[in-house]
Design a protein around this motif. Structure first.
Motif, PDB file in Angstrom:
ATOM      1  N   PHE A  36       0.813  -1.217   0.000  1.00 27.77           N
ATOM      2  CA  PHE A  36       0.000   0.000   0.000  1.00 27.77           C
ATOM      3  C   PHE A  36       0.849   1.271   0.000  1.00 27.77           C
ATOM      4  CE2 PHE A  36      -2.236  -3.361   2.338  1.00 27.77           C
ATOM      5  CZ  PHE A  36      -3.391  -3.478   1.570  1.00 27.77           C
ATOM      6  N   ILE A  37       2.075   1.166   0.553  1.00 30.18           N
ATOM      7  CA  ILE A  37       2.970   2.325   0.626  1.00 30.18           C
ATOM      8  C   ILE A  37       4.315   1.923   0.016  1.00 30.18           C
ATOM      9  CG2 ILE A  37       3.925   4.105   2.152  1.00 30.18           C
ATOM     10  CD1 ILE A  37       1.908   3.268   4.268  1.00 30.18           C
ATOM     11  N   PRO A  38       4.446   1.961  -1.298  1.00 34.60           N
ATOM     12  CA  PRO A  38       5.693   1.527  -1.961  1.00 34.60           C
ATOM     13  C   PRO A  38       6.938   2.256  -1.474  1.00 34.60           C
ATOM     14  CG  PRO A  38       3.914   1.821  -3.560  1.00 34.60           C
ATOM     15  CD  PRO A  38       3.415   2.360  -2.255  1.00 34.60           C
ATOM     16  N   TRP A  39       6.777   3.475  -0.954  1.00 32.91           N
ATOM     17  CA  TRP A  39       7.915   4.246  -0.453  1.00 32.91           C
ATOM     18  C   TRP A  39       8.705   3.466   0.592  1.00 32.91           C
ATOM     19  CZ3 TRP A  39       8.946   6.003   4.548  1.00 32.91           C
ATOM     20  CH2 TRP A  39       9.980   6.932   4.675  1.00 32.91           C
ATOM     21  N   LEU A  40       8.022   2.596   1.341  1.00 28.24           N
ATOM     22  CA  LEU A  40       8.670   1.854   2.417  1.00 28.24           C
ATOM     23  C   LEU A  40       9.777   0.934   1.915  1.00 28.24           C
ATOM     24  CD1 LEU A  40       5.555   0.926   4.593  1.00 28.24           C
ATOM     25  CD2 LEU A  40       7.400   2.497   5.234  1.00 28.24           C
ATOM     26  N   LYS A  41       9.676   0.456   0.685  1.00 24.94           N
ATOM     27  CA  LYS A  41      10.677  -0.470   0.167  1.00 24.94           C
ATOM     28  C   LYS A  41      11.686   0.197  -0.762  1.00 24.94           C
ATOM     29  CE  LYS A  41       7.451  -2.219  -3.360  1.00 24.94           C
ATOM     30  NZ  LYS A  41       6.798  -3.440  -3.886  1.00 24.94           N
ATOM     31  N   ALA A  42      11.656   1.523  -0.789  1.00 23.78           N
ATOM     32  CA  ALA A  42      12.597   2.249  -1.650  1.00 23.78           C
ATOM     33  C   ALA A  42      14.026   2.136  -1.144  1.00 23.78           C
ATOM     34  CB  ALA A  42      12.184   3.714  -1.757  1.00 23.78           C
ATOM     35  N   SER A  43      14.201   2.000   0.174  1.00 25.69           N
ATOM     36  CA  SER A  43      15.536   1.848   0.754  1.00 25.69           C
ATOM     37  C   SER A  43      15.401   1.231   2.134  1.00 25.69           C
ATOM     38  CB  SER A  43      16.241   3.203   0.865  1.00 25.69           C
ATOM     39  OG  SER A  43      15.627   4.000   1.874  1.00 25.69           O
ATOM     40  N   SER A  83      18.681  -3.971   7.588  1.00 26.55           N
ATOM     41  CA  SER A  83      19.211  -4.832   6.524  1.00 26.55           C
ATOM     42  C   SER A  83      18.629  -4.390   5.187  1.00 26.55           C
ATOM     43  CB  SER A  83      18.836  -6.293   6.806  1.00 26.55           C
ATOM     44  OG  SER A  83      19.145  -7.109   5.704  1.00 26.55           O
ATOM     45  N   PRO A  84      19.359  -4.631   4.084  1.00 25.47           N
ATOM     46  CA  PRO A  84      18.828  -4.259   2.764  1.00 25.47           C
ATOM     47  C   PRO A  84      17.530  -4.981   2.414  1.00 25.47           C
ATOM     48  CG  PRO A  84      21.180  -4.669   2.651  1.00 25.47           C
ATOM     49  CD  PRO A  84      20.738  -5.132   4.005  1.00 25.47           C
ATOM     50  N   THR A  85      17.306  -6.157   2.991  1.00 23.26           N
ATOM     51  CA  THR A  85      16.084  -6.899   2.694  1.00 23.26           C
ATOM     52  C   THR A  85      15.338  -7.218   3.984  1.00 23.26           C
ATOM     53  OG1 THR A  85      17.112  -9.097   2.835  1.00 23.26           O
ATOM     54  CG2 THR A  85      17.175  -7.970   0.701  1.00 23.26           C
TER      55      THR A  85
END
Length: 438
Positions: free
Chosen positions: A113-120, A342-344
């Motif tokens: 729902f909030i793609p910004w969260l996975k930007a970094s 962590s990156p992931t």
């Protein structure tokens, strides 16, 4: 004491125990286990047997040990007052780590729902911080509100997971499952061990199963039976739901997913249904986080009330909420979130789970090894003692295997955290002995 007419029967107790166990612990596991492959289902089978032994042993402890303190009280029956502190301390640390892991799970599902969260990874960290702060503040109004919210939101994970276990087979493809069985060609024992800590994580909470034996009809029979039935049902649901996912979603896609249950419902139906399931999972995470954070605040308050934790943890507001202790816990959670960036999300989640499981095995082993002393002190029959001793020994052996399966890094850092607890206890032991629990 509840009257016989008002006491809970076997079905009611089994339902409550099942709901207590099936929190948010399962919602990220399909993606984590897919790192190994469908062969990790064998880990579920081993964990199911171990979890049933643990459930039975804790049920017996709860029936015969009427002292306050739960696992800490069971531990002190055999190991004395220092184990009461160490069990409380390590359980507290475990729940701090678990809270961060649940927040990480929640962010994984919120990313839809909030793609910004996975930007970094920094954006992910901000999401984890916001969830931890919001859920902690929501607990400031006391146990009534927390209980009402948690009772409702837990169905956000139960309905999708149980539903998948039943209807998912209509979409199951044996070829997809077969290709996912052992993609990395790991040895069977290595594959089982790689999933033990993760699957054991999903059953954490078993220790609360026998806590309310005074409100149950025929507790000597119904409490252990309800624990076994609830654990068996939960294990079946966990195993079948994980197996179904492995036969619907290709392993590579599943291993890379931050919202595996939303993904599988998208494969089964359409993206809209997947988003609905994802929203339910977010709700379940928030409710579970509310409950565990309040539980941990109560654990620290109970220890402070008997002089085992600093007095600040026992201070409560007019709403009966230990807010000062909650703020200390929040600071620890935020610090841990920083240390485990962590990156992931999957990697961060796995690190947290391994550490939480290892630290939680300390109070498990301390308390489970108190079962024989508890049974002897209550003059149970020789048959009941033998059964309890045998099952309890298997529960301890499985817990030790769980420690081994957490991996060297988790054991190393978990051992350091545990030993630090003895520094704190050194100061506590110097206090007036009359203020310490017997």
């Amino acid at each position: 004491m509840a009257s016989e007419a008002n006491k809970m029967g076997l079905v009611g107790l089994t339902t409550i125990v099942t709901v207590n166990m099936m929190g948010s612990g399962i919602i990220m596991l399909p993606a984590s286990l897919a790192q190994t492959g469908a062969i990790s289902l064998l880990s579920w089978l081993v964990t199911a047997v171990g979890a049933m032994c643990i459930a039975y042993a804790f049920a017996k402890c709860g029936m015969y040990c009427d002292r306050d303190g739960g696992m800490s009280a069971y531990a002190s029956e055999a190991h004395g007052k220092s184990s009461f502190f160490i069990a409380s301390y390590t359980y507290y640390v475990c729940l701090v780590i678990s809270a961060v892991a649940i927040a990480v799970s929640c962010v994984g599902y919120l990313e839809e729902f909030i793609p910004w969260l996975k930007a970094s990874s920094f954006n992910t960290f901000i999401g984890v911080v916001v969830i931890l702060v919001v859920t902690m503040v929501a607990n400031f109004k006391g146990p009534k509100i927390t209980g009402q919210i948690s009772t409702f939101t837990v169905w956000g994970v139960i309905i999708p997971v149980v539903g998948l276990s039943i209807i998912g087979w209509f979409w199951f493809d044996p070829k997809i499952f077969a290709s996912a069985w052992n993609p990395h060609q790991e040895g069977t024992m290595d594959a089982i061990s790689s999933g033990i800590a993760l699957t054991l994580w999903a059953f954490l909470g078993i220790e609360s199963a026998g806590a309310n034996s005074a409100t149950v009809e025929n507790p000597k029979k119904n409490v252990p039976l309800a624990c076994m039935l609830a654990t068996s049902f939960t294990a079946i649901v966990y195993i079948t739901s994980t197996a179904v996912i492995q036969g619907i979603v290709p392993n590579a896609a599943l291993a890379a997913s931050d919202a595996p249950f939303g993904l599988v419902y998208t494969y089964m139906f359409n993206p809209t249904v997947g988003l609905i399931i994802t929203a339910l999972a977010v709700t379940a995470c928030i409710g579970s986080l509310l409950g565990w954070q309040f539980t941990n605040a109560q654990v620290s308050k109970a220890a402070a009330d008997i002089n085992l934790f600093p007095k600040i943890f026992s201070s409560v507001t007019k709403d009966n909420a230990p807010v000062k202790g909650m703020l200390i816990m929040l600071a620890l959670e935020l610090g841990l979130a920083v240390l485990t960036i962590s990156p992931t999300l999957i990697k961060q989640f796995n690190v947290l789970v391994n550490l939480a499981v290892f630290i939680n095995m300390v109070p498990y082993i301390l308390s489970l090894t108190g079962l024989e002393a508890i049974l002897r002190n209550n003059n149970v029959s020789s048959k009941e003692y033998r059964i309890g001793a045998v099952v309890g020994t298997f529960a301890v052996a499985y817990s030790i295997y769980g420690v081994y399966a957490c991996g060297q890094q988790a054991v190393f850092y978990g051992a350091i955290v545990t030993f630090i607890g003895y520094i704190f206890y050194g100061f506590i032991a110097a206090r007036d002995d009359k203020k310490m629990p017997a």
